[in-house]
Design a protein around this motif. Structure first.
Motif, short mmCIF file in Angstrom:
data_model
loop_
_atom_site.label_atom_id
_atom_site.label_comp_id
_atom_site.label_asym_id
_atom_site.label_seq_id
_atom_site.Cartn_x
_atom_site.Cartn_y
_atom_site.Cartn_z
N ALA A 251 97.60 -15.18 -29.55
CA ALA A 251 96.35 -14.77 -28.41
C ALA A 251 95.95 -15.88 -27.46
CB ALA A 251 95.08 -14.38 -29.13
N ARG A 252 96.26 -16.87 -27.55
CA ARG A 252 95.84 -18.07 -26.71
C ARG A 252 96.36 -18.21 -25.33
NH1 ARG A 252 96.14 -22.29 -31.49
NH2 ARG A 252 98.31 -21.24 -31.43
N ARG A 253 97.58 -17.47 -25.16
CA ARG A 253 98.08 -17.64 -23.92
C ARG A 253 97.71 -16.76 -23.00
NH1 ARG A 253 103.46 -19.42 -24.98
NH2 ARG A 253 103.35 -21.16 -26.83
N PRO A 254 97.19 -17.37 -21.86
CA PRO A 254 96.51 -16.30 -20.92
C PRO A 254 97.68 -15.66 -20.05
CG PRO A 254 96.49 -18.79 -20.27
CD PRO A 254 97.07 -18.81 -21.46
N ALA A 255 98.78 -16.13 -20.08
CA ALA A 255 99.89 -15.28 -19.30
C ALA A 255 100.14 -14.08 -19.87
CB ALA A 255 101.15 -16.00 -19.26
N CYS A 277 92.06 -9.19 -17.82
CA CYS A 277 92.30 -10.43 -16.97
C CYS A 277 91.16 -11.31 -17.19
CB CYS A 277 92.24 -9.90 -15.27
SG CYS A 277 93.64 -9.83 -14.46
N LYS A 278 90.23 -10.73 -17.35
CA LYS A 278 88.96 -11.71 -17.77
C LYS A 278 89.11 -12.17 -19.02
CE LYS A 278 84.56 -9.73 -17.37
NZ LYS A 278 83.42 -8.98 -17.38
N GLU A 279 89.83 -11.84 -19.95
CA GLU A 279 90.14 -12.59 -21.18
C GLU A 279 90.96 -13.76 -20.74
OE1 GLU A 279 90.18 -13.62 -25.07
OE2 GLU A 279 88.92 -12.68 -23.97
N ALA A 280 92.08 -13.71 -19.92
CA ALA A 280 92.98 -14.48 -19.27
C ALA A 280 92.09 -15.62 -18.67
CB ALA A 280 94.12 -14.19 -18.63
N VAL A 281 91.18 -15.28 -17.80
CA VAL A 281 90.33 -16.54 -17.38
C VAL A 281 89.38 -17.20 -18.06
CG1 VAL A 281 88.59 -16.59 -15.39
CG2 VAL A 281 90.62 -15.33 -15.14
N ARG A 282 88.99 -16.34 -19.20
CA ARG A 282 88.16 -17.13 -20.24
C ARG A 282 88.90 -18.11 -21.13
NH1 ARG A 282 87.16 -17.62 -25.40
NH2 ARG A 282 89.06 -16.13 -25.75
#
Length: 584
Positions: A251-255, A277-282
């Motif tokens: 779960a640590r890969r923003p892609a 998307c907000k999680e990817a930016v976080r």
């Protein structure tokens, strides 16, 4: 000195489970023989001696036999059975148990097993699990026992994992993911097989395919690539499932989050896509692609300020045109809101439509402004199409309230309630208005819409009951009361026209039908009623025009075809009579 006892290993647990299934099967067969009045040994010996010649016995000794019962498949296990020791390995069965002959006496089914064949192991799900382990060993090229847990007795959609352990390390893959990927695309009805603990029956055993799939399901990058391929082919639901699996593993890969957001947006689930998307930016505040994608989502949802912020955070992905479009949407929404306060509905409509064209195509507030302006301009069919069209967003009340705020979503709901009333969906209108009132009870406009919806729905219901009772004058009055609360409602006008027609007031019926068609030109029932009333009034040309429109809208309607032919004949006869009449 106290002796320490180690907990049982995986192999020991596997042996315990296997023994439980074997003892259960043995007990059930013993009970069956007891019911038949024979002992297991005697019955087996008699059947074996009568059914199996020596040659068959030798052949059965060389090749494990597979016999079919009424519901279960019994299979000779090929697993190596290590001796019981202090480490908890599985113990070999006693000599008398191994040598006991087994015959298939239940239900009188044919085919006996030889005396030299060992007793069958276990059946049902345990046997299927045994087969999958064998297939896994065959693929891996190893004879090491696979560690079994109490959670993986479900073959498909299992709660646990089949872990191929080497030195204590276990794979993250599960039988669920293997079965899902093997079955999802080939399901005959277009849906993936699902269900907790369901056993999916296929024409050929799927154990080998599942185990081969396990070898690369442990790699989240591989899952991401597979999701990208499904996305390119337009299989967005499958892509979301694959990205979800990759996220579960890492779960640590923003892609992974950003790609899943793209697939969700393609499915119309924009609010969920914003969250991903907000999680990817976080996870990675410098991930420009996620910023750009998030800006586009905010723009589509009618949040131009947030869109501008994220566009500016992705200088490499965004262009000046993206920021300009977001600024244009912001200006047009402001102009449309100002025009609404002035009741300048033409300007409201123009600015709202321009905002949709600039990118706010899924913004509920913008669509509500557009629909409200169309209602006030007496264009009810177009207003209904704004919310019920193919591209209209479908958001839940809870997620919309959380995302857009209580007051903003209440406004959308009261406009939707008015559109439902105009379309004749009175029950839906009342329910929607009540929800809006719960969200914003102090708003006088919301309260007024709720009151109007309840009054119109009650008037329609009362009028329908009176019409069914053949009380046409009272029904006409009831529909009129509804029109006092909701002027220009096409359904109430058409219903009142039916009462006028029953009372012989065809002229008034034509007037009400014409008023209904003015706001809803596609209202076929009103057009049919007007055509029939014009026939009663012998207005053949007016009736012919309505029937010609109806035959285009209802080409398979036999009544319309017949009525059109009759009107054409009447009109032709009338014209012939005028020609034959002497002129002075």
């Amino acid at each position: 000195m106290t002796e320490s006892r180690d907990p049982p290993t995986g192999c020991a647990m596997f042996g315990i489970y296997s023994g439980m299934f074997r003892r259960r099967r043995s007990a059930s067969m013993t009970s069956l023989h007891r019911i038949n009045g024979t002992s297991p040994a005697a019955s087996d010996a008699e059947t074996e001696a009568a059914a199996a010649p020596p040659a068959q016995a030798n052949q059965a000794h060389r090749k494990p036999a597979v016999t079919h019962d009424s519901s279960l498949v019994r299979r000779q296990s090929a697993l190596p059975v290590p001796a019981q020791n202090g480490a908890g390995a599985r113990a070999a069965p006693p000599a008398n148990e191994r040598a006991r002959p087994v015959a298939k006496a239940a239900n009188g089914l044919g085919g006996a097993r030889t005396a030299a064949e060992p007793a069958s192991e276990y059946t049902g799900m345990a046997a299927e699990l045994d087969k999958m382990i064998l297939d896994h060993q065959r693929v891996k090229g190893t004879t090491q026992l696979v560690r079994a847990t109490s959670g993986n007795m479900m073959l498909h959609r299992n709660l646990g994992n089949l872990n191929a352990g080497a030195g204590g390390a276990s794979a993250r893959s599960s039988v669920e993911r293997g079965a899902k990927m093997a079955n999802e695309r080939k399901a005959p009805n277009g849906y993936a097989f699902s269900g907790m603990g369901n056993i999916v029956k296929e024409a050929k055993p799927a154990g080998g395919d599942i185990c081969r799939a396990l070898s690369h399901r442990t790699d989240p990058e591989r899952l991401k690539e597979m999701g990208n391929e499904e996305y390119r082919q337009g299989h967005y639901t499958e892509a979301v499932a694959l990205y979800d699996q990759a996220i579960m593993m890492d779960a640590r890969r923003p892609a992974y989050w950003s790609n899943k957001a793209a697939a969700l947006a393609a499915l119309g689930r924009l609010i969920e896509a914003v969250g991903d998307c907000k999680e990817a930016v976080r996870i990675d505040p410098s991930y420009e692609r996620a910023h750009h994608r998030l800006g586009g989502l905010y723009l589509r949802l009618g949040e131009p300020d947030r869109a501008i912020y994220h566009f500016k955070q992705s200088s490499k992905e965004s262009t000046g045109a993206d920021v300009c479009r977001a600024q244009s949407v912001k200006n047009r929404i402001a102009k449309s809101s100002d025009a609404r306060s002035l009741k300048n509905w033409i300007t409201v409509l123009q600015e709202a439509q321009a905002a949709v064209s600039d990118g706010a195509d899924c913004a509920p507030q913008v669509l509500a402004l557009q629909a409200e302006a169309l209602l006030r301009l007496q264009r009810h069919d177009e207003a209904d199409a704004v919310f019920s069209g193919a591209g209209a967003p479908k958001f839940g009340v809870d997620e919309s309230t959380k995302f857009f705020g209580t007051f903003g979503h209440a406004y959308v709901l009261i406009v939707r309630a008015q559109v439902d009333m105009a379309a004749g969906r009175f029950d839906d209108a009342v329910a929607t208005a009540q929800t809006a009132c719960q969200l914003d009870p102090s708003n006088r406009e919301v309260t007024n819409v709720q009151r109007r919806a309840k009054a119109a729905a009650a008037a329609r219901l009362r009028g329908n009951d009176l019409f069914k009772a053949a009380k046409f004058a009272e029904a006409c009055h009831a529909y009129g009361e509804g029109l006092d609360r909701e002027p220009g409602n096409a359904v109430l006008l058409c219903n009142r026209a039916a009462c006028h027609a029953k009372l012989g007031r065809h002229e008034k019926a034509v007037e009400d039908c014409s008023a209904a068609l003015a706001v809803r030109p596609s209202y076929s029932k009103a057009r049919l009623r007007r055509a029939d009333c014009n026939v009663k009034l012998e207005r053949w040309e007016a009736s012919l025009r309505d029937y010609q429109v109806l035959i285009q809208e209802l080409p398979e309607n036999e009544d319309v075809k017949k009525a059109l032919s009759e009107v054409e004949a009447k009109l032709k006869s009338q014209r012939n009579g005028e020609v034959a009449r002497p002129q002075h």
